[in-house]
Design a protein around this motif. Sequence first.
Motif, mmCIF file in Angstrom:
data_model
loop_
_atom_site.group_PDB
_atom_site.id
_atom_site.type_symbol
_atom_site.label_atom_id
_atom_site.label_comp_id
_atom_site.label_asym_id
_atom_site.label_seq_id
_atom_site.Cartn_x
_atom_site.Cartn_y
_atom_site.Cartn_z
ATOM 1 N N THR A 3 46.051 36.930 31.620
ATOM 2 C CA THR A 3 46.612 37.360 32.901
ATOM 3 C C THR A 3 47.172 38.766 32.783
ATOM 4 O O THR A 3 46.919 39.627 33.633
ATOM 5 C CB THR A 3 47.705 36.373 33.369
ATOM 6 O OG1 THR A 3 47.114 35.079 33.512
ATOM 7 C CG2 THR A 3 48.307 36.806 34.694
ATOM 8 N N GLU A 4 47.907 39.023 31.711
ATOM 9 C CA GLU A 4 48.490 40.353 31.490
ATOM 10 C C GLU A 4 47.411 41.423 31.358
ATOM 11 O O GLU A 4 47.573 42.542 31.839
ATOM 12 C CB GLU A 4 49.342 40.320 30.225
ATOM 13 C CG GLU A 4 50.088 41.608 29.955
ATOM 14 C CD GLU A 4 50.949 41.500 28.713
ATOM 15 O OE1 GLU A 4 50.738 42.316 27.792
ATOM 16 O OE2 GLU A 4 51.814 40.616 28.668
ATOM 17 N N GLN A 5 46.296 41.072 30.725
ATOM 18 C CA GLN A 5 45.189 42.012 30.535
ATOM 19 C C GLN A 5 44.329 42.173 31.792
ATOM 20 O O GLN A 5 43.439 43.009 31.825
ATOM 21 C CB GLN A 5 44.298 41.565 29.380
ATOM 22 C CG GLN A 5 44.951 41.656 28.032
ATOM 23 C CD GLN A 5 44.075 41.075 26.927
ATOM 24 O OE1 GLN A 5 43.120 40.324 27.169
ATOM 25 N NE2 GLN A 5 44.408 41.426 25.698
ATOM 26 N N GLY A 6 44.580 41.357 32.792
ATOM 27 C CA GLY A 6 43.805 41.459 34.022
ATOM 28 C C GLY A 6 42.515 40.661 34.018
ATOM 29 O O GLY A 6 41.716 40.789 34.945
ATOM 30 N N GLU A 7 42.283 39.858 32.999
ATOM 31 C CA GLU A 7 41.092 39.014 32.983
ATOM 32 C C GLU A 7 41.228 37.870 33.978
ATOM 33 O O GLU A 7 40.264 37.484 34.620
ATOM 34 C CB GLU A 7 40.850 38.448 31.584
ATOM 35 C CG GLU A 7 40.474 39.488 30.549
ATOM 36 C CD GLU A 7 39.177 40.193 30.864
ATOM 37 O OE1 GLU A 7 38.250 39.567 31.400
ATOM 38 O OE2 GLU A 7 39.085 41.395 30.573
#
Length: 140
Positions: free
Chosen positions: A42-46
Amino acid sequence: MDALDTRLLTALSADGRASVSALAAQLDVTRATIRARMARLTEQGEILGYRAVLKSDLADLPVRGIILVEIAGQGALRIARTMAAMPQVQAVHSTHGRWDLIAELGAQTLEDLDATLNTIRRIDGVSRSETNLYLSTRRA
């Protein structure tokens, strides 16, 4: 991203409401591992979010289809994220073969869909595309 991340994303794509416990059992890892991976993805935007796709959603978007996208050089992840952020893009899939990405599209009108297609074609790195419209959908 490693093989476990890919398996986790596949499982979440199939059932976005799956519990951490169910995912851990399915992937044969601990719940702590699943929680940590989901937080990192989630933090990486995946992982951009979770949503239910309802039968009525399809009726609300009468103009639907797919765009197949070829990418020149690197940048598939950036392009996929850019496309996924567009409201008319329902999903973006990486693929093996001639096309690098396939996006599912939905719009109210042909003009809305055309504007989205033009926006996608202008993304830096998109070298070629092909669009197919859905004419009808048969439900099993």
